[in-house]
Scaffold this active site. Structure first.
Site: not given
Ligand SMILES: [Zn+2]
Length: 185
Positions: A111, A153-154, A157
């Site tokens: 990340c 993953h995004e 966020h």
């Molecule tokens: Zn990340």
């Protein structure tokens, strides 16, 4: 959305926020209107992602803006993604959401907000993502393996979730400790 700019610095390059900045752990708000501010942020995020080595995805909270926007670089593995007009071009997804997922895929994950930290995280093997383009067009794409991992993953966020939040409490605390130690060095 005022970005501090250093004298002589590249005004398109946004500084990337590093954990434990609180913007990384709150749920981001949906984009209501695609206006000049959103277009400007998008352009800078895509530019920042394009010049950041090893960066393949960047969510708005990672540049300090709590909005549901994420930039992706599909060129890392264009075969892993279906539904893009140009599978080699970086693109912005506004208000992205996963509408379908299946299977599981375990691979090392890193990340930009946790520099130099890598750890295997289990993700779906295949996801369908719905999002809005900068032109306000609704789109759907299907991604698998690495690209499915990247999309999850995004979008995490945007919900204030970091990769270690997907691990057991024991591994999460161990990884946080390791990261804090790395940052002190
Ligand atoms: Zn990340």
């Amino acid at each position: 959305m005022n970005m501090p700019q250093q004298d002589g610095g590249d005004p398109r390059l946004l500084p990337i926020v590093i954990w434990p900045d609180p913007v990384l752990t709150v749920k981001a708000a949906p984009v209501e209107t695609i206006d000049d501010k959103v277009r400007d942020l998008s352009e800078k995020m895509i530019y920042t992602l394009s010049v950041t080595s090893n960066g393949v995805g960047l969510a708005a909270p990672q540049v300090g803006v709590s909005l549901r926007m994420a930039a992706f670089d599909p060129s890392y593995d264009p075969d892993d993604i279906e539904g893009l007009a140009d599978p080699d071009a970086l693109f912005m997804a506004i208000n992205p959401e996963i509408v379908e997922e299946e299977g599981s895929y375990l691979d090392e994950e890193g990340c930009l907000s946790l520099p130099d930290l890598f750890y295997p995280v289990e993700r779906p093997e295949r996801v369908t993502m719905r999002y809005i383009t900068l032109d306000g067009e609704p789109r759907t794409l299907v991604a698998h393996d690495f690209m499915a991992k990247l999309i999850c993953h995004e979008i995490d966020h945007l919900d204030g979730i970091l990769l270690w939040d997907r691990l057991s409490r024991f591994k999460r605390e161990w990884l946080k400790g390791k990261f804090k130690k790395m940052r002190r060095r």
